[in-house]
Design an enzyme around this catalytic site. Structure first.
Site, PDB file in Angstrom:
ATOM      1  N   ASP A 293     -21.620 -19.229 -33.409  1.00 55.88           N
ATOM      2  CA  ASP A 293     -22.361 -20.686 -33.940  1.00 55.88           C
ATOM      3  C   ASP A 293     -22.370 -20.840 -35.200  1.00 55.88           C
ATOM      4  O   ASP A 293     -22.454 -19.683 -35.892  1.00 55.88           O
ATOM      5  CB  ASP A 293     -23.833 -20.276 -32.474  1.00 55.88           C
ATOM      6  CG  ASP A 293     -24.020 -20.327 -31.301  1.00 55.88           C
ATOM      7  OD1 ASP A 293     -22.557 -20.851 -31.143  1.00 55.88           O
ATOM      8  OD2 ASP A 293     -24.458 -19.187 -30.579  1.00 55.88           O
TER       9      ASP A 293
ATOM     10  N   GLU B  35     -11.597 -18.995 -25.997  1.00 57.66           N
ATOM     11  CA  GLU B  35     -11.808 -20.155 -24.919  1.00 57.66           C
ATOM     12  C   GLU B  35     -12.235 -21.171 -26.163  1.00 57.66           C
ATOM     13  O   GLU B  35     -11.137 -22.215 -25.811  1.00 57.66           O
ATOM     14  CB  GLU B  35     -13.108 -20.131 -24.235  1.00 57.66           C
ATOM     15  CG  GLU B  35     -12.726 -19.207 -22.580  1.00 57.66           C
ATOM     16  CD  GLU B  35     -13.374 -18.200 -22.705  1.00 57.66           C
ATOM     17  OE1 GLU B  35     -13.562 -17.455 -24.980  1.00 57.66           O
ATOM     18  OE2 GLU B  35     -12.807 -17.246 -21.909  1.00 57.66           O
TER      19      GLU B  35
HETATM   20  C1  LIG Z   1     -19.677 -20.930 -29.525  1.00 57.13           C
HETATM   21  S1  LIG Z   1     -19.463 -19.050 -28.584  1.00 57.13           S
HETATM   22  C2  LIG Z   1     -18.048 -18.737 -28.598  1.00 57.13           C
HETATM   23  C3  LIG Z   1     -17.588 -18.014 -27.528  1.00 57.13           C
HETATM   24  C4  LIG Z   1     -15.770 -17.419 -27.831  1.00 57.13           C
HETATM   25  N1  LIG Z   1     -15.418 -16.280 -28.812  1.00 57.13           N
HETATM   26  C5  LIG Z   1     -14.942 -18.105 -28.150  1.00 57.13           C
HETATM   27  O1  LIG Z   1     -14.393 -17.984 -29.115  1.00 57.13           O
HETATM   28  O2  LIG Z   1     -14.648 -18.991 -27.362  1.00 57.13           O
HETATM   29  C6  LIG Z   1     -20.137 -18.106 -29.137  1.00 57.13           C
HETATM   30  C7  LIG Z   1     -20.832 -17.034 -27.993  1.00 57.13           C
HETATM   31  O3  LIG Z   1     -22.080 -16.303 -28.956  1.00 57.13           O
HETATM   32  C8  LIG Z   1     -22.998 -16.299 -28.914  1.00 57.13           C
HETATM   33  N2  LIG Z   1     -23.651 -15.244 -29.512  1.00 57.13           N
HETATM   34  C9  LIG Z   1     -24.461 -16.294 -30.006  1.00 57.13           C
HETATM   35  N3  LIG Z   1     -25.151 -15.641 -31.130  1.00 57.13           N
HETATM   36  C10 LIG Z   1     -25.180 -13.810 -30.534  1.00 57.13           C
HETATM   37  C11 LIG Z   1     -26.080 -13.023 -30.985  1.00 57.13           C
HETATM   38  N4  LIG Z   1     -27.045 -12.772 -31.716  1.00 57.13           N
HETATM   39  N5  LIG Z   1     -26.281 -11.546 -29.806  1.00 57.13           N
HETATM   40  C12 LIG Z   1     -24.905 -11.957 -28.648  1.00 57.13           C
HETATM   41  N6  LIG Z   1     -24.186 -13.413 -28.739  1.00 57.13           N
HETATM   42  C13 LIG Z   1     -23.994 -13.873 -29.186  1.00 57.13           C
HETATM   43  C14 LIG Z   1     -23.309 -17.216 -27.930  1.00 57.13           C
HETATM   44  O4  LIG Z   1     -24.785 -17.363 -26.112  1.00 57.13           O
HETATM   45  C15 LIG Z   1     -21.736 -18.116 -27.740  1.00 57.13           C
HETATM   46  O5  LIG Z   1     -21.631 -17.620 -26.211  1.00 57.13           O
END
Ligand SMILES: C[S@@+](CC[C@H](N)C(=O)[O-])C[C@H]1O[C@@H](n2cnc3c(N)ncnc32)[C@H](O)[C@@H]1O
Length: 220
Positions: free
Chosen positions: A118, A192
């Site tokens: 994110d 994804e």
């Molecule tokens: C933008 S998505 C990307 C998902 C995947 N990595 C992709 O490339 O398709 C970012 C993911 O990171 C997770 N995330 C963000 N901060 C996090 C944290 N502190 N601990 C665990 N997960 C986290 C969010 O819930 C989200 O599912």
């Protein structure tokens, strides 16, 4: 992601892959997964990358961390429903990576993957970025002597800021690209999010960061 009612019971049921109390394995993940190389993906989303990489690299241990229970449950279901793979080298931790030092021991992780994290664009939210100083300090502790952090993102601002975070926190780069998918990388699965950006023809920014001491030691 829309909340899935089945997520929490499903995660609680599948203790064979969803590690309920990760602290219990601190310092013992390699033993659990019978490997001498451990990769951890933080923010794995729905787990395509983790699962693909675990299947393609059965001698390496793969752990995915995800704080969104619905996304984590979708990732877990991919693992549970695999028909041609026993999942022996793959695990999922449902929780916030803020706690990562409670779950892993010093020097235990060989590669940390940050895929399309994110971007948290507003300045007052930058500290939540998974590549920010707070997190880099923790990763530095957890990485093995020659360990590295691999980052991919579509977000130019996040990438530029992260380059500074890495440099300011004693890391240097062994790979660096501002158009990563221009060349084929069959060894590296497409996530994804990555799939969407590639379809839109957007450039993918990528780097691999190592602790400066590690790079100097190798060069000496
Ligand atoms: C933008 S998505 C990307 C998902 C995947 N990595 C992709 O490339 O398709 C970012 C993911 O990171 C997770 N995330 C963000 N901060 C996090 C944290 N502190 N601990 C665990 N997960 C986290 C969010 O819930 C989200 O599912």
């Amino acid at each position: 992601m829309r909340k899935k009612k089945w997520a929490d019971p499903y995660i609680a049921e599948h203790t064979e892959f969803a590690v309920q109390i990760p602290n219990e394995y601190k310092g013992r993940w390699k033993q659990l997964l019978q490997t001498d190389s451990l990769h951890v993906e933080i923010g794995m989303g729905k787990g395509d990358y983790l699962h693909h990489m675990a299947v393609a690299n059965p001698d390496t241990g793969w752990i995915g961390i995800e704080k969104d229970h619905s996304a984590a449950a979708v990732a877990l279901r991919k693992l549970v429903e695999s028909t041609d793979y026993d999942g022996r080298n793959e695990r999922i931790i449902v929780g916030d990576a803020e706690q990562i030092t409670d779950w892993f021991g010093a020097g235990e992780i060989d590669v940390i993957h940050l895929n399309y994290s994110d971007p948290w664009p507003k300045t007052y939210t930058h500290k939540r970025r998974l590549s920010s100083k707070r997190f880099l300090e923790r990763y530095r502790l957890l990485l093995s002597a020659d360990g590295c952090i691999r980052m991919k993102t579509d977000n130019k601002g996040l990438f530029e800021d992260s380059v500074l975070y890495f440099l300011e926190n004693g890391f240097t780069f062994t790979e660096f690209s501002v158009d990563y998918r221009r060349n084929p990388h069959p060894e590296d699965a497409i996530t994804e999010y990555e799939n969407r950006f590639m379809e839109l023809g957007q450039p993918i920014y990528q780097l691999c960061a190592k602790r400066q001491e590690a790079v100097h030691e190798t060069a000496e």
